[in-house]
Design an enzyme around this catalytic site. Structure first.
Site, PDB file in Angstrom:
ATOM      1  N   PHE A 248     -10.714  -4.143  10.195  1.00 29.45           N
ATOM      2  CA  PHE A 248     -11.840  -3.924   9.298  1.00 29.45           C
ATOM      3  C   PHE A 248     -11.424  -4.231   7.863  1.00 29.45           C
ATOM      4  O   PHE A 248     -10.268  -4.417   7.561  1.00 29.45           O
ATOM      5  CB  PHE A 248     -12.382  -2.497   9.403  1.00 29.45           C
ATOM      6  CG  PHE A 248     -11.369  -1.406   9.160  1.00 29.45           C
ATOM      7  CD1 PHE A 248     -11.176  -0.895   7.874  1.00 29.45           C
ATOM      8  CD2 PHE A 248     -10.618  -0.876  10.199  1.00 29.45           C
ATOM      9  CE1 PHE A 248     -10.254   0.114   7.642  1.00 29.45           C
ATOM     10  CE2 PHE A 248      -9.710   0.136   9.971  1.00 29.45           C
ATOM     11  CZ  PHE A 248      -9.519   0.630   8.708  1.00 29.45           C
TER      12      PHE A 248
ATOM     13  N   TYR B 253       0.779  -1.235   0.000  1.00 28.96           N
ATOM     14  CA  TYR B 253       0.000   0.000   0.000  1.00 28.96           C
ATOM     15  C   TYR B 253       0.810   1.285   0.000  1.00 28.96           C
ATOM     16  O   TYR B 253       0.268   2.355  -0.245  1.00 28.96           O
ATOM     17  CB  TYR B 253      -0.993  -0.024   1.160  1.00 28.96           C
ATOM     18  CG  TYR B 253      -2.031  -1.103   0.958  1.00 28.96           C
ATOM     19  CD1 TYR B 253      -3.062  -0.923   0.059  1.00 28.96           C
ATOM     20  CD2 TYR B 253      -1.934  -2.321   1.620  1.00 28.96           C
ATOM     21  CE1 TYR B 253      -4.004  -1.918  -0.169  1.00 28.96           C
ATOM     22  CE2 TYR B 253      -2.865  -3.321   1.404  1.00 28.96           C
ATOM     23  CZ  TYR B 253      -3.886  -3.125   0.506  1.00 28.96           C
ATOM     24  OH  TYR B 253      -4.801  -4.119   0.271  1.00 28.96           O
TER      25      TYR B 253
END
Length: 418
Positions: A418, A129
């Site tokens: 999450f 990322y």
């Protein structure tokens, strides 16, 4: 024959395509390939058109991406709008075709247009990322407490401050947990919001995965009855041949609004009959847990890793949203290949507030948006990053000025996956 990259259709899915999208998610996360009707029904209640992206090779979904609205707590307690990213997969048969890049760019552009100040995610793998501008903004540490050597002798018998521990059921948690969490998140940078779906999913009211096991729930109530702490945990039932218990209490989540509540819940877990180990689950690296024990060495670090990743989309809003313990100014040159945060900014900060404005003044500290994200919540040191060559001082001493402004006395923490 391998299909050309342009033949792969990357687009928002329709609700009718949710079962196929979930099948691809299962494949990417190595779950059972089949998707139950119950999971589809439960996920349908959360479906938001435009925020579920899929890459389709013909009728088959081969990459997935989802985002949802979130708030992340900045230093000082302001709740910052965030684009939370989850469910990211690319099937092994379709790697190196730019699918994640196409989905990520589409989502981040939409987040910017919505006015989100940052994007967030929990990274399954570290190297992915950073190339999209995300930086590791918090980290997490897990401890295993060896109860027999913790020094709790005689065994802890309850809070000595007038408070009490109550075992409660899932319905109680759904009623009392959200208000407690809201108090905790307003004092802890890095904590993210929990909607009603989160509370239903984590208390079994919604069953997405077939192997759900209800945990135990315990509340700490202060002397006046106020709920100030909550823990969810599982306990195994393990014995050795000479009838000695070797039970492990594994914490799924523990939040507390006060140190007294936190202490009481940890000591409660260490006092459960037959429990000889307590596994903490992910905590802040400077968590108080070891120091609650008479012998802190009984708490052994078993995992330490990055946790919440942040992508700054709006430098001005991100820097003005947080508080600063000291006073000073700094001119930052921020590089961002995607263009969202690229520019030069002057930060003027004090205990009374902060302003961040575009400027043409000479830069004092130059850094990529990745490093700005690592500094934003106060966890990383600009001096450390300068030593690594990841930020550049255009004025001698600028990294120390950045640390004096940005670092926090307690480390940020995100308790959620999450």
């Amino acid at each position: 024959m391998t299909r050309a990259h342009s033949d792969i259709d990357v687009r928002p899915i329709t609700e009718a395509e949710l079962p196929e999208w979930l099948r691809a998610v299962h494949t990417g996360f190595l779950r059972e390939p089949s998707v139950s009707d119950e999971e589809v029904e439960a996920r349908s209640t959360q479906f938001e058109p435009g925020r579920y992206l899929g890459a389709f090779d013909g009728a088959r979904c081969v990459a997935t991406f989802r985002s949802f609205a979130q708030e992340v707590t900045a230093v000082g307690g302001e709740l910052v709008s965030a684009d939370a990213i989850s469910g990211v997969t690319v099937t092994a048969t379709h790697r190196r075709r730019g699918l994640l890049t196409r989905m990520m760019n589409r989502d981040l552009e939409a987040a910017r247009d919505r006015g989100d100040a940052v994007a967030t995610l929990i990274a399954a793998e570290y190297p992915i990322y950073g190339r999209y501008g995300f930086g590791a903004a918090t980290s997490a540490t897990e401890w295993t407490v060896e109860v027999p050597r913790a020094g709790l002798d005689p065994r802890w018998s309850g809070p000595d401050d007038g408070g009490r521990i109550d075992i409660v059921d899932a319905e109680d948690v759904r009623k009392l947990g959200p208000e407690l969490h809201d108090r905790v998140r307003r004092t802890t940078p890095g904590v993210v919001s929990r909607d009603d779906w989160w509370w239903q999913l984590n208390t079994g009211a919604v069953r997405v995965f077939p192997k759900w096991t209800e945990p135990y729930f315990a509340l700490y109530r202060a002397a006046d009855g106020t709920v100030e702490g909550l823990v969810a945990y599982e306990v195994d039932d393990k014995w050795v041949n000479d009838k000695q218990p070797l039970g492990t209490a594994s914490v799924q989540g523990l939040i507390a609004a006060t140190p007294a509540a936190e202490r009481a819940l940890w000591l409660y877990l260490c006092s459960i009959d037959w429990v000889t180990q307590v596994k903490s689950g992910p905590r802040a690296p400077d968590d108080l847990l070891p120091l609650f024990l008479p012998d802190p060495r009984a708490a052994r670090i078993t995992t330490q890793s990055d946790w919440l990743w942040v992508r700054i989309l709006d430098v001005i809003r991100a820097l003005e949203s947080r508080t600063y313990e000291g006073a000073g100014s700094l001119v930052l040159e921020v590089a961002d290949r995607a263009g969202f945060a690229d520019g030069r900014y002057r930060l003027e900060a004090s205990a009374q507030g902060a302003s961040c404005t575009p400027t043409t003044e000479s830069a004092e500290l130059a850094l990529d948006v990745v490093e700005l994200a690592r500094l934003w919540l106060g966890d990383e040191s600009a001096v450390r990053l300068a030593a690594l060559g990841l930020v550049r001082e255009e004025r001698a001493g600028a990294a120390r000025v950045a640390d004096a402004l940005l670092r926090t006395s307690r480390r940020p923490w995100c308790p959620d996956m999450f």
